[in-house]
Structures are given as structure tokens and as C-alpha cells.
Design an enzyme around this catalytic site. Structure first.
Site, PDB file in Angstrom:
ATOM      1  N   TYR A 205       0.883  -1.164   0.000  1.00 56.81           N
ATOM      2  CA  TYR A 205       0.000   0.000   0.000  1.00 56.81           C
ATOM      3  C   TYR A 205       0.919   1.211   0.000  1.00 56.81           C
ATOM      4  O   TYR A 205       1.630   1.439   0.981  1.00 56.81           O
ATOM      5  CB  TYR A 205      -0.891   0.010   1.241  1.00 56.81           C
ATOM      6  CG  TYR A 205      -2.012  -1.011   1.191  1.00 56.81           C
ATOM      7  CD1 TYR A 205      -1.779  -2.350   1.448  1.00 56.81           C
ATOM      8  CD2 TYR A 205      -3.317  -0.617   0.866  1.00 56.81           C
ATOM      9  CE1 TYR A 205      -2.809  -3.285   1.395  1.00 56.81           C
ATOM     10  CE2 TYR A 205      -4.358  -1.541   0.816  1.00 56.81           C
ATOM     11  CZ  TYR A 205      -4.093  -2.870   1.081  1.00 56.81           C
ATOM     12  OH  TYR A 205      -5.111  -3.785   1.023  1.00 56.81           O
ATOM     13  N   LYS A 300     -12.799  -4.708   2.178  1.00 57.87           N
ATOM     14  CA  LYS A 300     -13.784  -5.159   3.171  1.00 57.87           C
ATOM     15  C   LYS A 300     -15.107  -5.653   2.575  1.00 57.87           C
ATOM     16  O   LYS A 300     -15.888  -6.327   3.255  1.00 57.87           O
ATOM     17  CB  LYS A 300     -14.081  -4.018   4.154  1.00 57.87           C
ATOM     18  CG  LYS A 300     -12.963  -3.773   5.152  1.00 57.87           C
ATOM     19  CD  LYS A 300     -13.015  -4.779   6.281  1.00 57.87           C
ATOM     20  CE  LYS A 300     -11.752  -4.834   7.097  1.00 57.87           C
ATOM     21  NZ  LYS A 300     -10.851  -5.940   6.761  1.00 57.87           N
ATOM     22  N   TYR A 388      -7.655  -4.900   9.493  1.00 63.00           N
ATOM     23  CA  TYR A 388      -7.351  -5.514   8.195  1.00 63.00           C
ATOM     24  C   TYR A 388      -7.671  -7.014   8.198  1.00 63.00           C
ATOM     25  O   TYR A 388      -8.246  -7.526   7.247  1.00 63.00           O
ATOM     26  CB  TYR A 388      -5.877  -5.287   7.846  1.00 63.00           C
ATOM     27  CG  TYR A 388      -5.573  -5.484   6.381  1.00 63.00           C
ATOM     28  CD1 TYR A 388      -5.532  -4.403   5.512  1.00 63.00           C
ATOM     29  CD2 TYR A 388      -5.343  -6.760   5.858  1.00 63.00           C
ATOM     30  CE1 TYR A 388      -5.269  -4.578   4.156  1.00 63.00           C
ATOM     31  CE2 TYR A 388      -5.081  -6.937   4.505  1.00 63.00           C
ATOM     32  CZ  TYR A 388      -5.041  -5.848   3.661  1.00 63.00           C
ATOM     33  OH  TYR A 388      -4.781  -6.024   2.329  1.00 63.00           O
TER      34      TYR A 388
HETATM   35  C1  DHB Z   1      -7.200  -6.109  -3.579  1.00 65.49           C
HETATM   36  C2  DHB Z   1      -8.160  -5.125  -3.522  1.00 65.49           C
HETATM   37  C3  DHB Z   1      -8.201  -4.271  -2.456  1.00 65.49           C
HETATM   38  O1  DHB Z   1      -9.137  -3.307  -2.392  1.00 65.49           O
HETATM   39  C4  DHB Z   1      -7.298  -4.380  -1.423  1.00 65.49           C
HETATM   40  O2  DHB Z   1      -7.350  -3.514  -0.396  1.00 65.49           O
HETATM   41  C5  DHB Z   1      -6.345  -5.371  -1.478  1.00 65.49           C
HETATM   42  C6  DHB Z   1      -6.295  -6.230  -2.561  1.00 65.49           C
HETATM   43  C7  DHB Z   1      -7.146  -7.030  -4.752  1.00 65.49           C
HETATM   44  O3  DHB Z   1      -7.998  -6.936  -5.619  1.00 65.49           O
HETATM   45  O4  DHB Z   1      -6.226  -7.858  -4.806  1.00 65.49           O
END
Ligand code: DHB
Length: 394
Positions: A205, A300, A388
Site C-alpha cells: 500500500y 472489506k 485488516y
Molecule cells: C485487492 C483489492 C483491495 O481493495 C485491497 O485492499 C487489497 C487487494 C485485490 O484486488 O487484490
């Protein structure tokens, strides 16, 4: 002549993961259901959705015998990287909260659930047309036209709208019986699938002065990545070269380098936050995106939908056993508690990592300071890890 009718205990509109998981959980409790969806099975399988499952979501799939494929083919992730301010920091979920998440795309969850309903002889009707719902405060009825043009009716004791953010069921609730809470975000995500090996063992991230980027994965040879963009961005304006240079520019300052490859899919994902209260009107209950949507940061959406239906299956069983509709109020009360925590978590991750249009240097420095506070404080990192990996269901 009246339309051919089926009678069932629970009618479910929407055969995505929420609707199918509910049907599966009800069957395990000896409760019959009929699920209808206007999409074909193939169409649902081809829709690209998020890929992170919380520990409790994985537990529900494996413990209720849907499939062990998530354990065999999914990837357990013990943490994430937070990249900002010229460095990258690992948030170690295992060490902080003793939990992990699984990278296993929503599409695969759908496939597993559809196969499980098939194997158990579940009644799931894909590709129906002209669906409408009626008599929501008495004995609800689903009307639709099937693929050979026959009008049909499903009469049910309770009706569940698991029919996504555009929910036709939700639209049938009189305005004075529900409150809608919304917030808009002035940006979107540009999502790509690319043919390349993984760039990192875990998700990254990344906060950047150019805007947020997320480096995710799918398989050894296919990767999923996103970068913050304008909601009106046109994917055709983005060549592979332009996409890669934007993604690299957002992660390289923090020491990451992406393995590039051909982009095989690109799309713009809009952000919204939406909650309706209560998640019940008469004998209609809403579940998943039909009742609430969250911005994608933190993935989520699917996890909330699965948490909803775990509660809903239990509440429906009690309502049917006691013949007491008042029991249904319990569902909304219990589900909304998690929904709002997830709303806050997704909002928090989003606001900490994205660049607001027109943000000044002060705003960017403040975000970096917030991210530092998170990674340098055990309390801060633990807060992130708990949200998370998903708060354990009571
Ligand atoms: C993915 C999508 C998300 O919104 C996230 O926070 C983590 C992973 C994904 O599509 O892999």
C-alpha cells in the site's frame, strides 16, 4: 392462468457470494431456499473483484465444507507493506494480532459456492429476466421470467435482497422506512491485470505525492495493481507504457521496483460509501452490497457480506423456529455494528493513503506523519492489523 409457482422458506435475490453463502448456510440448518439472479453464471465468473479474505471468511468457507481450495490455492499473507516517505514498512499481522488474511479472489469464492450449491442440489436460477419483488410485509413473492419466456413466482416466508449495490429489493422499501447514509470520494482506482511475476511477496500500500498505489497479486504469472485516478479517467488514454511509468513513479521513491508485463485488463473503479438502516423492512432483509458499500481500500466488501449472512442464517433459523418476525430486528442491530466499524476502517485507510484533489504540501506531510505514527507505535500497527484481518465475530 397464474404463473407456475414455487414455495420456499427463504427467497434470495442475488446469486453472488452473499446470496449463495446464505443459501448454503441455511441448507446446513435444514432450511430451504431459492436463489435467482439476472446474470448468467459465466457472467458472474468473469467479473473481476477484490482478492483479500479475512481469517473469519476463510474459516466460514472451510468449516462449512464449501471448499478447501482456498487453503490449497489461496496465499496466506501474514502482513502488508506500507510504503511512504521514502521507506517501506512491514505491518506484521501474525506478530501483532496472531491472524492473517488470504489472497483468494472473490471470483473463486463464487465458483466454490456455486459448485457447493450444485453438489447439494440447491435451487439456484441464473439468467432470469424481469425480476420484481412483492408483498414485502406479508408473504413475499419474487416474480421473474425464465430463459424460455415463462413467467414464474417464488413465494417465500422471508425474502433476502443480496442483489448488489443497485439492489432492486432495496428500491422497493418506502423512503420513510429507511435511512441512507452516504459519502462521496473525489477519486477512483485505475485497476489493471498484468501478465508478470510477483513484484513482492506481500501487498504494498503506497502513499505518494502523485497519489495512492496498491500492488496486489493473483497468481505466479498474473498480477493485480491499482493506482488512484480521477473518476472520469478514460482507460483508452492509458497505454501500457504510461500505466507502468505512473505505477513505478508511485512506488520507486520508497524502494520498490515493479516487474512489468503486458496489461491484459484495465478498468476504473468508482468509490462510494453507503449504509442503509435498518437492514430490514417487514419480511425483507438486505445483505452485502445491497445494504452497504465501502471504498475498496482494505478489501472489506466481500468480507462484510459474508459476515452479514453468518448472522442472517442464525436469525432466520430462529425466526422460522419461533414463528416470531420480531427476531429479525436482531439481524440489523448485530450486522450494523460491524458494518460501521468497516466503514470507518475503509475510510481511514483511504484518507490516510490517497491524495485529495487540491491537497497542499501541509496535507501530504500530515498524512506521512500519520503513517509514521501507525508504523512506529505498536498500538497504531495493532489497530491496523485488527481491522485488516477482520475483528473476530462475537
Ligand atoms: C485487492 C483489492 C483491495 O481493495 C485491497 O485492499 C487489497 C487487494 C485485490 O484486488 O487484490
Amino acid at each position: 392462468m397464474s404463473a407456475p409457482r414455487t414455495t420456499t422458506q427463504v427467497g434470495i435475490v442475488g446469486a453472488g457470494p452473499a446470496g449463495l453463502m446464505l443459501s448454503h448456510l441455511l441448507a446446513l440448518r435444514g432450511i430451504d431456499s431459492v436463489v435467482v439472479d439476472h446474470r448468467s453464471r459465466d457472467e458472474i465468473e468473469r467479473t473481476i473483484r477484490a482478492g483479500i479474505l479475512e481469517a473469519d471468511s476463510v474459516r466460514s468457507l472451510t468449516e462449512t465444507g464449501v471448499s478447501d481450495r482456498v487453503l490449497a490455492e489461496g496465499d496466506e499473507h501474514h502482513g502488508i507493506q506500507l510504503a511512504f516517505g521514502g521507506e517501506s514498512h512491514r505491518v506484521d499481522f501474525q506478530e501483532l494480532v496472531g491472524a492473517s488474511v488470504w489472497l483468494y479472489p472473490q471470483t473463486e469464492v463464487f465458483v466454490d459456492l456455486a459448485n457447493a450449491r450444485d453438489a447439494a442440489g440447491g435451487d439456484v436460477r441464473f439468467g432470469v429476466r424481469d425480476t420484481s419483488v412483492h408483498d414485502l410485509t406479508a408473504t413475499p413473492v419474487i416474480r421473474y421470467t425464465d430463459s424460455d419466456g415463462t413467467s414464474r413466482e417464488v413465494h417465500c416466508r422471508y425474502l433476502v435482497g443480496a442483489d448488489g449495490s443497485h439492489s432492486l429489493c432495496r428500491h422497493r422499501i418506502p423512503a420513510e422506512h429507511l435511512r441512507q447514509y452516504r459519502t462521496e470520494y473525489p477519486f477512483a482506482w485505475f485497476g489493471i491485470l498484468c501478465e508478470a511475476p510477483k513484484s513482492a511477496p506481500e501487498l504494498i500500500y503506497s502513499h505518494s505525492e502523485r497519489g495512492f498505489a496498491l500492488i496486489s497479486q493473483r497468481t505466479e504469472t498474473l498480477q493485480r495493481m491499482y493506482f488512484q485516478c480521477d473518476p472520469d479517467e478514460d482507460v483508452d488514454d492509458w497505454s501500457d507504457d504510461r500505466i507502468w511509468s505512473e505505477l513505478q513513479a508511485r512506488v520507486r521513491p520508497h524502494g520498490h521496483d515493479l516487474v512489468e508485463g503486458p496489461v491484459v485488463d484495465k478498468s476504473v473503479l468508482r468509490f462510494r460509501s453507503n449504509v442503509v438502516e435498518p437492514m430490514r423492512y417487514g419480511n425483507l432483509l438486505l445483505a452485502g452490497d445491497a445494504a452497504h458499500t465501502v471504498p475498496p481500500t482494505g478489501a472489506k466488501g466481500l468480507n462484510l457480506a459474508l459476515a452479514d449472512v453468518r448472522i442472517l442464517a442464525e436469525v432466520l433459523e430462529r425466526a422460522l423456529a419461533t414463528n416470531d418476525d420480531d427476531v429479525l430486528d436482531d439481524y440489523s442491530r448485530r450486522a450494523l455494528d460491524r458494518v460501521w466499524r468497516a466503514q470507518h476502517f475503509s475510510y481511514w485507510m483511504t484518507s490516510m493513503l490517497h491524495r485529495q484533489p487540491g491537497a497542499d504540501d501541509f496535507a501530504v506531510r500530515r498524512q506521512v506523519a500519520e503513517l509514521r505514527s501507525v508504523v512506529r507505535s505498536r498500538a497504531g500497527s495493532t489497530f491496523l492489523a485488527e481491522g485488516y484481518t477482520g475483528w473476530p465475530s462475537p
